[in-house]
Design an enzyme around this catalytic site. Structure first.
Site, short mmCIF file in Angstrom:
data_model
loop_
_atom_site.label_atom_id
_atom_site.label_comp_id
_atom_site.label_asym_id
_atom_site.label_seq_id
_atom_site.Cartn_x
_atom_site.Cartn_y
_atom_site.Cartn_z
N GLY A 37 0.35 -1.11 0.17
CA GLY A 37 -0.17 -0.32 -0.21
C GLY A 37 0.58 1.17 -0.24
CD1 TRP A 110 3.46 -0.27 3.79
CD2 TRP A 110 5.33 0.98 3.37
NE1 TRP A 110 3.79 0.01 4.71
CE2 TRP A 110 4.43 0.69 4.69
CE3 TRP A 110 6.04 1.37 2.95
CZ2 TRP A 110 4.78 1.97 5.50
CZ3 TRP A 110 6.20 2.49 4.18
CH2 TRP A 110 6.31 2.58 5.42
#
Length: 312
Positions: A37, A110
């Site tokens: 994300g 991420w």
């Protein structure tokens, strides 16, 4: 065995409660999964990256997303306590709460950034690392994806995404433009900005067109959470110094790692994983014919092979 046998909400302070779940073998090798994300949340597909007979698999939704509370949904959300060091602290609280001494860390995109930050802060708590779509969150990496570099492969999609900042010369100006849009008093403007960001994310998942890529962003609550948290972290450079994760790779000495990279990954090109492997001699680079997604195809197969190998 991949259905959770335990789950809950852990109070991590700052008004946040983090959702966690465990599946697999309670007596197996502990492992934690860090989703991407920021803001995508963990999914059932992440459980399939492990042999459930061999592993005790811990998954969590990071602050502000998924089933964690409070969730980031609109421009009124308070993000002051949502930052990288807080997420690193949450992992330590969760490890202690679950009675785990050391665990394998698996993360993608991420999640690889957070995994590296965590392991460099707490190397004594990590048995091994399996990372994919390595994201070092350097300004040059931001400029590649959000400043026009990747737009050379997808000019049509880039023209639409960068329209709010037509004169931008780098990612910082694009981030500022979207920050303004996401805080516009008109909800239609905010919704359009979320949709434009998600369209760019979908377009750049792989060099190979995927007609179903947009499906991942169909849920408006998911899309709003993802975009707001991603922009929040990227605008602040993940609260990391430029090249910090490479510079501090020496702290990973003695921790074995596997870095899986998709040759067709546009969002996080192979070079970042290659650079990390050079700075971290205990890590092995595996390049496959895949894209950015970590839960399907050759990338998922390579991740599962790595976790099975580490289980001995």
């Amino acid at each position: 065995m991949t259905e959770p046998y335990a789950h809950g909400l852990l109070d991590v302070g700052d008004g946040h409660r983090v959702y966690w779940e465990e599946c697999g073998n309670p007596a197996g090798r502990p492992a934690v999964v860090l989703h991407g994300g920021p803001g995508s949340g963990c999914t059932a597909a992440h459980r399939e990256l492990f042999d459930p007979v061999l592993y005790r698999i811990v998954l969590l939704d990071q602050r502000g997303c998924g089933r964690s509370t409070p969730r980031v949904l609109d421009h009124h959300a308070d993000l002051s306590a949502n930052h990288t060091s807080a997420l690193v602290g949450d992992l330590e609280r969760l490890r202690e709460d679950r009675g785990i001494g050391r665990w394998l860390v698996l993360g993608g995109s991420w999640g690889s950034t957070l995994g590296l930050a965590y392991a460099q802060a707490h190397p004594d708590r990590v048995t091994a690392m399996v990372l994919t779509s390595v994201a070092l969150l350097r300004p040059a990496d931001d400029d590649w994806l959000y400043g026009g570099g990747a737009g050379r492969f997808f000019p049509e999609a880039w023209a639409e995404f960068s329209a709010p900042a037509p004169a931008a010369t780098g990612a910082a100006e694009v981030f500022d433009a979207y920050h303004r849009l996401l805080h516009d008093p008109d909800p239609a403007v905010r919704d359009a900005a979320v949709a434009a960001w998600c369209s760019w994310e979908a377009a750049t998942l792989s060099l190979h067109p995927d007609p179903h890529a947009d499906d991942a962003f169909a849920d408006p609550r998911f899309a709003a959470t993802l975009v707001r948290l991603s922009l929040h972290y990227f605008r602040h450079g993940g609260w990391l110094a430029d090249d910090q994760l490479l510079r501090d790779a020496g702290r990973l000495h003695g921790i074995p790692g596997v870095l899986v990279a998709g040759r067709g990954d546009v969002q996080t090109p192979v070079r970042a994983a290659w650079e990390l492997a050079r700075a971290w001699p205990d890590a092995r680079l595996v390049v496959v014919d895949g894209g950015h997604a970590s839960t399907e195809g050759s990338v998922a197969a390579a991740l599962r092979h790595a976790t099975t190998t580490f289980a001995g």
